[in-house]
Design an enzyme around this catalytic site. Structure first.
Site, PDB file in Angstrom:
ATOM      1  N   GLU A 101       0.849  -1.188   0.000  1.00  0.00           N
ATOM      2  CA  GLU A 101       0.000   0.000   0.000  1.00  0.00           C
ATOM      3  C   GLU A 101       0.888   1.243   0.000  1.00  0.00           C
ATOM      4  OE1 GLU A 101      -2.739   0.431   3.283  1.00  0.00           O
ATOM      5  OE2 GLU A 101      -3.727   2.121   2.329  1.00  0.00           O
TER       6      GLU A 101
ATOM      7  N   MET B 147       0.299  -2.836   8.691  1.00  0.00           N
ATOM      8  CA  MET B 147      -0.400  -2.966   7.406  1.00  0.00           C
ATOM      9  C   MET B 147      -1.313  -4.186   7.404  1.00  0.00           C
ATOM     10  SD  MET B 147      -0.943  -1.774   4.453  1.00  0.00           S
ATOM     11  CE  MET B 147      -2.142  -2.581   3.420  1.00  0.00           C
ATOM     12  N   GLU B 148      -2.529  -3.966   6.927  1.00  0.00           N
ATOM     13  CA  GLU B 148      -3.612  -4.952   7.039  1.00  0.00           C
ATOM     14  C   GLU B 148      -3.639  -6.007   5.942  1.00  0.00           C
ATOM     15  OE1 GLU B 148      -4.029  -1.624   6.254  1.00  0.00           O
ATOM     16  OE2 GLU B 148      -5.606  -1.372   4.753  1.00  0.00           O
ATOM     17  N   ASN B 149      -2.529  -6.382   5.332  1.00  0.00           N
ATOM     18  CA  ASN B 149      -2.508  -7.399   4.277  1.00  0.00           C
ATOM     19  C   ASN B 149      -3.391  -8.587   4.640  1.00  0.00           C
ATOM     20  OD1 ASN B 149      -0.178  -5.886   3.213  1.00  0.00           O
ATOM     21  ND2 ASN B 149       0.845  -6.784   4.981  1.00  0.00           N
TER      22      ASN B 149
ATOM     23  N   HIS C 203      -6.950  -2.068  14.990  1.00  0.00           N
ATOM     24  CA  HIS C 203      -7.133  -1.314  13.748  1.00  0.00           C
ATOM     25  C   HIS C 203      -6.898  -2.206  12.527  1.00  0.00           C
ATOM     26  CE1 HIS C 203      -6.842   2.393  11.203  1.00  0.00           C
ATOM     27  NE2 HIS C 203      -6.021   1.620  10.503  1.00  0.00           N
ATOM     28  N   GLU C 204      -5.770  -2.884  12.518  1.00  0.00           N
ATOM     29  CA  GLU C 204      -5.445  -3.724  11.348  1.00  0.00           C
ATOM     30  C   GLU C 204      -6.429  -4.880  11.233  1.00  0.00           C
ATOM     31  OE1 GLU C 204      -3.518  -2.187   9.487  1.00  0.00           O
ATOM     32  OE2 GLU C 204      -2.683  -0.861  11.015  1.00  0.00           O
TER      33      GLU C 204
ATOM     34  N   HIS D  31      -9.662  -3.793   9.707  1.00  0.00           N
ATOM     35  CA  HIS D  31      -9.578  -3.585   8.254  1.00  0.00           C
ATOM     36  C   HIS D  31     -10.022  -4.817   7.476  1.00  0.00           C
ATOM     37  CE1 HIS D  31      -8.033   0.341   7.385  1.00  0.00           C
ATOM     38  NE2 HIS D  31      -6.856   0.195   7.970  1.00  0.00           N
TER      39      HIS D  31
ATOM     40  N   GLU E 219      -9.907   4.174   6.100  1.00  0.00           N
ATOM     41  CA  GLU E 219      -9.127   4.641   7.254  1.00  0.00           C
ATOM     42  C   GLU E 219      -9.974   5.398   8.277  1.00  0.00           C
ATOM     43  OE1 GLU E 219      -6.562   3.282   7.883  1.00  0.00           O
ATOM     44  OE2 GLU E 219      -5.721   2.619   5.961  1.00  0.00           O
TER      45      GLU E 219
END
Ligand code: TRP
Ligand code: ZN
Length: 884
Positions: free
Chosen positions: A123, A265-267, A299-300, A303, A322
């Site tokens: 991202e 990061m929410e991969n 948070h992640e 997502h 976001e």
């Protein structure tokens, strides 16, 4: 600057993709000197007559095949940004092989190495640094990933989804194949290869799916994963209970890496985290960092629905995922700990940082209409203001309708790439409310000013509130249309809250007797309350119901009333802030003519009450004791005078420290009573009040106080207390503490030099010290053995700490702070453009300062602008701030 001028991308130019990619098969061969990436794509034409144009950056192309046939060089075209094949069939297989060099990739975007580990960050537009692709979020594909690497060096090979195959190869290599059944855009792709250990746990979803939870870290960090794991399980449960959202794969993985540009990061199924947002232990981690771990893990995880299952159509919709996800994680943290404390912390950040962004040259709407480099738009406006806008929808609809709206949104758009308008449409459709005007929050930049006046009619027993809203011009709109502003409020009388009666305009769902939400939609609007038996004190913008600058002329007695009696915790805190601001501003005015002005006793009365009322929540008392930040006070001035702000604030602080030294001492002792260490909100509250009291005691800093602080430093059994004492000593302005400062800094470093995250704290405590030596210290620290220009956490601690969290030193009128920052940006520009552009922020605010400083700051910006190899990221920030 690269040959061509970077170009601006506009939302209005959005077009659907010309091709879709049904399947994506990737093979990574990790060699010591390079990595070979073979990509096989099943492509389908969506628009007639268009050439195939794939994104690609800094790639070495080895070969291209279309429908099984190797293309000759004449059959395709390659430039800085694209690989173009003019003539392709409607349905075909595309294969390309690219060679990349992760071991040389310092940008931490694409595939790179962190210590000995390979990892990715795609991202927003990093996938194009791995292979040629349609690198845009509205192209969703089914991914299968094969990783081949040396087994000894890289025993762990990970990608998204489920592991479907493992095989030992010759030459000590091995191969692992992963398949992700969920369609996803390439920005959610991830790969990890390294020598990692893992800790495991399980979660059973509401519908009975058993999920394996696995956190991967380096061996030495094995003992620091428990808190992240607990946070993950709490988040999974919370999302089921509050949003009805379940996890959708059999495994959920988190990998911690040292070198990372952001928090995490929410991969899909394979979140990659900055170690600072995973690792936590009593001895090494402050309470603040513990809470950050909990918040970022949640948070992640959140997502997975708000971002992954339903993703963004294009990057102008970034706040769709976001803003909504920050709102979700804030509510989660509020439920896990103290709701009011979380709200106050978030509002403080918004007011001191996001308001400044909205007032500066980089101001942009929550849904921007253009950008040059999308990485520059991961901002406080997209995240924090975006969350405030979602919160306002929640306030307007109430919790039940909001939940219905989010259910409808997820149901309607599962598996799609959508817009902010789609999100709001779901909220509109479940409520029947009109959101047309509300959309101004998404489309107009700038913080609205909301001026409030009141009038009490003794005879009629009516009370009228008049609201006037306005908003400064910003680049996307000169004339602002009025915002739809929900103002939660109540009225306080002598004996308590007054019943509210106001015709028509009060939203009925939220209108109980003493609390209501006024909806302001006009530039100027009045509300009259009837049957008001006494002249009340208005309690306005409860829970900070809208991201505005509310201005109402409270008397100091009214503020004291609100501070001790309002039912809304946020308003009690805010009244205390407002009182402190009034008093500090008064001292500022007097300081211009009088070297030793007095400080209004009212603030001492207010603080004394806070310190002596043992029924109050210690966490709230700690928050209220903290004077408004220099940054926020600056925000309230037209031309910020940092020296004056600093001296006035310090004077008020000193006055409080002296007048209430006994109260601070007894509060300290009361909070210091020995208890088992725990990270629940009650224990955190006690430590925060204890350290707030210690801070004031150290302003006074008599021998007795210094002893107490030393004692805490050397005997603490947790990092919050150890760091609290360290900071109190290092940040002290007392010249007599010079030797002690050196002693504790040396001792702290010797004790913790093998813990990189603690060393970051050691850098930060020095870079943020508001003392004259700091400008010299930060320069010296650049060459310290533990400093590393390639590690973003170190950069943030030393350079970011100094320039963003130490205004008095950064703005030293000699310009030494500006030169320091300018130099570092020039070093970082090509190595890590994302972080360079972000660190540049403080210089962009140059217009806020006096002429002398403006010149110095501008000179640094111009020197950066002249760099021969200016990155897109830095180019955008520098040119917008010089030329707007
Ligand atoms: N989507 C990430 C988040 O949860 C943000 C992020 C992580 C990011 N790494 C990044 C954004 C690198 C830009 C560049 O907020
Ligand atoms: Zn996010």
């Amino acid at each position: 600057m690269s040959k061509n001028q970077p170009k601006t991308i506009y939302l209005k130019d959005y077009k659907k993709p010309d091709f879709s990619i049904e399947k994506t098969q990737l093979t990574f061969e990790l060699e010591d000197e390079y990595t070979l990436v073979t990509s096989t794509l099943s492509i389908k034409r969506e628009q007639a007559g268009q050439p195939l144009r794939l994104h690609g950056q800094e790639l070495e192309l080895v070969s291209v095949k279309v429908a099984g046939r190797l293309l000759s060089q004449e059959e395709y075209d390659q430039d800085d940004e694209f690989l173009t094949v003019a003539d392709v069939p409607d349905v075909f297989e595309f294969e390309c092989v690219t060679k990349i060099y992760p071991q040389n990739n310092a940008s931490l975007e694409g595939l790179y190495k962190s210590n000995t580990m390979y990892c990715t960050q795609c991202e927003a537009e990093g996938f194009r640094k791995i292979t040629y692709y349609l690198d845009r979020p509205d192209v969703l594909s089914e991914f299968t990933t094969t990783i081949i690497a040396d087994k000894k060096q890289y025993p762990v090979l990970l990608s998204n989804g489920n592991k479907i195959q493992e095989e030992k190869l010759v030459d000590g290599r091995h191969k692992t194949v992963w398949h992700d059944p969920h369609l996803k855009p390439c920005y959610l792709f991830a790969l990890v290869a390294g020598d990692l250990i893992h800790i495991d746990d399980h979660f059973v979803t509401a519908s009975g799916r058993e999920v394996l939870l696995r956190i991967f870290v380096e061996e030495k960090d094995k003992k620091k994963c428990a808190h992240a794991m607990t946070s993950l399980k709490n988040a999974m449960k919370w999302d089921e209970e509050v949003y009805g959202r379940e996890y959708d794969l059999d495994i959920f993985m988190i990998v911690a890496v040292d070198d990372f540009n952001m928090g995490a990061m929410e991969n899909k199924g394979l979140n990659i985290f900055n170690t600072s947002c995973v690792l936590a232990a009593q001895e090494t981690t402050t309470d603040e960092a513990f809470q950050r771990v909990e918040g970022v893990v949640a948070h992640e995880y959140f997502h997975n629905w708000s971002g992954n299952r339903v993703t963004c159509r294009d990057w102008f919709q970034l706040s769709l995922k976001e803003g909504f996800t920050v709102f979700r994680d804030a509510e989660f943290s509020a439920d896990m700990g103290s709701r009011t404390v979380k709200r106050v912390e978030d509002v403080s950040l918004l007011r001191s940082m996001q308001f400044a962004e909205d007032a500066g040259p980089m101001a942009h709407p929550v849904q921007p209409s253009s950008f040059i480099e999308i990485s520059n738009f991961y901002t406080l406006t997209i995240y924090e203001k975006g969350a405030e806008v979602v919160r306002m929808i929640h306030t307007l609809l109430g919790p039940e309708l909001f939940r219905k709206g989010s259910d409808l949104y997820f149901e309607r758009h599962d598996g799609q790439a959508v817009t902010i308008e789609d999100f709001v449409a779901a909220m509109r459709d479940v409520s029947g409310r009109d959101f047309d005007q509300f959309m101004n929050w998404y489309r107009q930049a700038g913080t609205p000013d909301l001026r409030v006046t009141s009038k009490y009619d003794e005879e009629q027993k009516t009370y009228t509130l008049n609201f006037k809203q306005s908003c400064r011009a910003t680049s996307e709109s000169a004339e602002k249309k009025p915002f739809h502003i929900p103002v939660a409020m109540g009225l306080l009388g002598e004996a308590g809250a007054l019943p509210l009666k106001c015709d028509g305009v009060v939203s009925p769902e939220t209108n109980d007797n003493t609390h209501c939400v006024l909806e302001i939609t006009e530039a100027e609007q009045s509300f009259t309350f009837e049957n008001v038996q006494e002249c009340p004190v208005p309690s306005l913008l409860r829970n900070f119901s809208a991201p505005v600058k509310l201005r109402y002329r409270y008397s100091r007695d009214e503020l004291l009333t609100l501070m001790s009696r309002d039912e809304d915790g946020f308003c009690r805190w805010d009244a205390c802030q407002e009182l402190a601001i009034q008093v500090i501003q008064e001292v500022m005015t007097e300081l211009t003519t009088e070297p030793a002005p007095s400080v209004d006793e009212k603030i001492i009365t207010g603080y004394k009450r806070l310190l002596t009322d043992e029924t109050l929540d210690p966490a709230m008392v700690a928050l209220m004791l903290k004077l408004p930040s220099e940054g926020y006070i600056a925000e309230l001035q037209t031309v910020a005078d940092m020296d004056l702000i600093h001296h006035a604030r310090a004077r008020v602080e000193r006055k409080l420290a002296v007048a209430l030294k006994d109260e601070f001492m007894s509060t300290y002792l009361r909070m210091n009573e020995q208890t088992e260490f725990a990270v629940d909100s009650a224990s955190i509250a006690r430590r925060s009040l204890k350290n707030a009291a210690l801070h004031y005691l150290m302003v006074h800093a008599s021998a007795e106080h210094v002893e107490l602080c030393k004692e805490q430093f050397y005997t603490a059994n947790n990092m919050t207390d150890e760091y609290g004492a360290l900071k109190a000593i290092v940040h002290s302005s007392k010249a007599s503490l010079k030797d002690l400062k050196q002693e504790v800094l040396e001792s702290f470093y010797a004790k913790w030099k093998h813990e990189p995250l603690v060393v970051n704290q050691w850098f930060a405590v020095q870079s943020t010290a508001p003392i004259p030596e700091t400008n010299k210290t930060v320069n010296e620290l650049l060459t310290h053995e533990a400093f590393d220009l390639k590690n973003p956490n170190k950069l943030r601690a030393l350079i970011g700490g100094f320039s963003m969290r130490n205004p008095i030193c950064f703005h030293d009128k000699s310009g030494s702070g500006y030169r320091f920052l300018g130099e570092q940006i020039r070093k970082l520009n090509s190595q890590n453009p994302q972080v360079a552009a972000r660190l540049l922020t403080p210089l962009t605010k140059w217009k806020k300062f006096d002429e002398g400083r403006q010149k110095l700051m501008l000179a640094e910006l111009q020197k950066i602008e002249q760099l021969p190899d200016l990155s897109k990221d830095v180019y955008e920030v520098v040119t917008k701030s010089i030329h707007s």
